[in-house]
Write an enzyme that holds these catalytic residues in place. Structure first.
Site, PDB file in Angstrom:
ATOM      1  N   GLU A 174       0.867  -1.196   0.000  1.00 44.10           N
ATOM      2  CA  GLU A 174       0.000   0.000   0.000  1.00 44.10           C
ATOM      3  C   GLU A 174       0.892   1.231   0.000  1.00 44.10           C
ATOM      4  O   GLU A 174       1.895   1.270   0.713  1.00 44.10           O
ATOM      5  CB  GLU A 174      -0.862  -0.028   1.271  1.00 44.10           C
ATOM      6  CG  GLU A 174      -1.564   1.287   1.576  1.00 44.10           C
ATOM      7  CD  GLU A 174      -2.321   1.261   2.919  1.00 44.10           C
ATOM      8  OE1 GLU A 174      -2.634   0.177   3.442  1.00 44.10           O
ATOM      9  OE2 GLU A 174      -2.583   2.362   3.441  1.00 44.10           O
ATOM     10  N   GLU A 223      -2.378  11.980   3.033  1.00 42.63           N
ATOM     11  CA  GLU A 223      -3.211  11.563   4.163  1.00 42.63           C
ATOM     12  C   GLU A 223      -3.059  12.567   5.293  1.00 42.63           C
ATOM     13  O   GLU A 223      -1.980  13.105   5.530  1.00 42.63           O
ATOM     14  CB  GLU A 223      -2.759  10.170   4.652  1.00 42.63           C
ATOM     15  CG  GLU A 223      -3.611   9.608   5.772  1.00 42.63           C
ATOM     16  CD  GLU A 223      -3.249   8.162   6.120  1.00 42.63           C
ATOM     17  OE1 GLU A 223      -2.123   7.741   5.841  1.00 42.63           O
ATOM     18  OE2 GLU A 223      -4.126   7.470   6.672  1.00 42.63           O
TER      19      GLU A 223
END
Ligand SMILES: *[C@@H]1O[C@H](CO)[C@@H](O)[C@H](O)[C@H]1NC(C)=O
Ligand SMILES: *[C@@H]1O[C@H](CO)[C@@H](O)[C@H](O)[C@H]1NC(C)=O
Ligand SMILES: *[C@@H]1O[C@H](CO)[C@@H](O)[C@H](O)[C@H]1NC(C)=O
Ligand SMILES: *[C@@H]1O[C@H](CO)[C@@H](O)[C@H](O)[C@H]1NC(C)=O
Ligand SMILES: *[C@@H]1O[C@H](CO)[C@@H](O)[C@H](O)[C@H]1NC(C)=O
Length: 353
Positions: free
Chosen positions: A133, A138
């Site tokens: 990932e 974020e």
């Protein structure tokens, strides 16, 4: 013959090192065409949202293309949610998967922020964590800086941090089984990389290179986007972009071992494992994440909980497989590859003469 073959090899390898060619574009009225809408609660990070399906997302205008031609993805900021229920939001996953040897560029004007809000622009393999990932963008709550991470199977580490500009290294073990799955995280020191600072600056671009020799992320605020990436850049030469803000070199993490083809993802959740963690929440917000925000009396606290995206573009190396489409068909940067081969053949022919 020998001479022309030598030139040809040189030419091909030079082109393959840094020159990416566009393979797919998500933009304008067609932006939402090739994504899957999650249509379920957040059973992944335990946030207090229901990720709308395509119909609800369109009807409730949680995902739409605005008058400026940009894609909006947002949290419901018009409904009052009763205690025990979830607030509607968005999670979309690209139908196509992109192999090692890809580059993705997102140009955004606004990203979601505010207490309880947890957005991400990221990629994941279908098998997690074994396929890896990559968290490109974020943030949670009222943080002011973007954080970038990898999450993998055990054995991948951020070993050489001299190949990136950021010195804010939060953690170096990328294993999903280490440090409560916080990944190997680097924070961007730029206050224009997240939240109100990002929006005030007119947003910017995140460029992600997913290459055999490492994964790199560049962030360019609006005024510092290089000329070569302005407009509809059909090719990108990463060697001209300067040092990335984050880089995980293959020395510490064998990219082809720890990463399978990746799907691109946008999501916005509320509270959940990270934003709703009491200690994390209280770093930048007061009150109780779910009680005072998700089911709070005033939905307008979510007026800033939206992505506004100008475009997402995916690139690949000439002649190499880049895209694995949901139908199972494979696509590569064929046009570029053909041009390279043609140019090569011409050069070879000229030298042969
Ligand atoms: C990190 O990368 C730099 C630049 O390639 C290199 O000079 C240095 O030796 C590397 N350090 C380690 C510990 O591998
Ligand atoms: C990472 O480090 C930076 C700088 O020390 C800090 O501001 C940020 O909160 C840290 N992020 C996390 C997730 O701990
Ligand atoms: C945008 O980036 C440039 C170059 O890194 C920097 O000088 C400038 O201060 C940044 N602007 C903002 C608002 O952070
Ligand atoms: C951008 O360029 C690609 C080819 O390089 C083309 O397929 C696409 O239509 C262009 N998009 C826009 C918005 O002009
Ligand atoms: C919700 O947020 C959007 C975007 O900030 C804003 O335009 C709108 O007025 C807000 N309120 C409602 C009720 O939609």
């Amino acid at each position: 013959m020998f001479f022309s073959a030598g030139i040809c090899t040189l030419f091909l390898s030079a082109a393959a090192n840094a020159q990416y060619q566009m393979v797919k574009e998500y933009i304008g009225d067609n932006f939402f065409d090739n994504w899957n809408f999650y249509n379920n609660i957040d059973d992944l990070t335990h946030g207090d949202v229901f990720y709308a399906g395509f119909q609800l997302a369109s009807q409730a205008k949680l995902a739409f293309v605005n008058d400026a031609g940009n894609a909006i993805m947002k949290v419901d900021n018009s409904s009052t949610v009763t205690f025990g229920n979830k607030r509607n939001s968005i999670r979309i996953v690209s139908q196509d998967q992109y192999t090692v040897g890809s580059l993705w560029i997102v140009d955004m004007l606004h990203v979601p922020y505010g207490c309880s809000v947890w957005p991400a622009w990221w990629t994941s393999a279908t098998d997690w964590p074994s396929g890896g990932e990559i968290d490109i963008f974020e943030g949670v709550n009222q943080m002011t800086m973007n954080q970038m991470s990898l999450h993998t199977a055990p054995g991948c580490v951020h070993s050489n941090t001299s190949l990136q500009t950021s010195t804010l290294i939060n953690s170096t073990d990328c294993s999903a089984t280490a440090n409560d799955n916080s990944g190997c995280t680097t924070t961007d020191p730029s206050l224009a990389s997240y939240g109100a600072g990002f929006a005030a600056d007119g947003g910017g671009m995140f460029v992600t290179e997913f290459a055999t020799d490492g994964i790199s992320i560049w962030f360019f605020n609006r005024s510092s986007i290089p000329d070569s990436l302005q407009g509809n850049a059909s090719t990108v030469d990463t060697s001209k972009l300067g040092t990335p803000v984050a880089n995980w070199a293959s020395e510490g993490c064998d990219i082809t071992e720890f990463f399978d083809p990746q799907q691109l993802i946008f999501d916005i959740t509320l509270c959940g494992d990270y934003a709703g963690n009491t200690a994390v929440f209280q770093e930048t917000c007061t009150g109780v994440c779910y009680d005072d925000f998700v089911v709070g009396p005033d939905p307008s606290i979510y007026d800033n909980a939206y992505f506004e995206v100008k475009s997402v573009r995916a690139y690949g190396l000439p002649g190499e497989l880049t895209v694995i489409s949901s139908s199972g068909a494979h696509r590569s940067a064929e046009i570029g590859g053909m041009f390279t081969l043609l140019a090569c053949a011409i050069i070879g022919y000229v030298f042969a003469l």
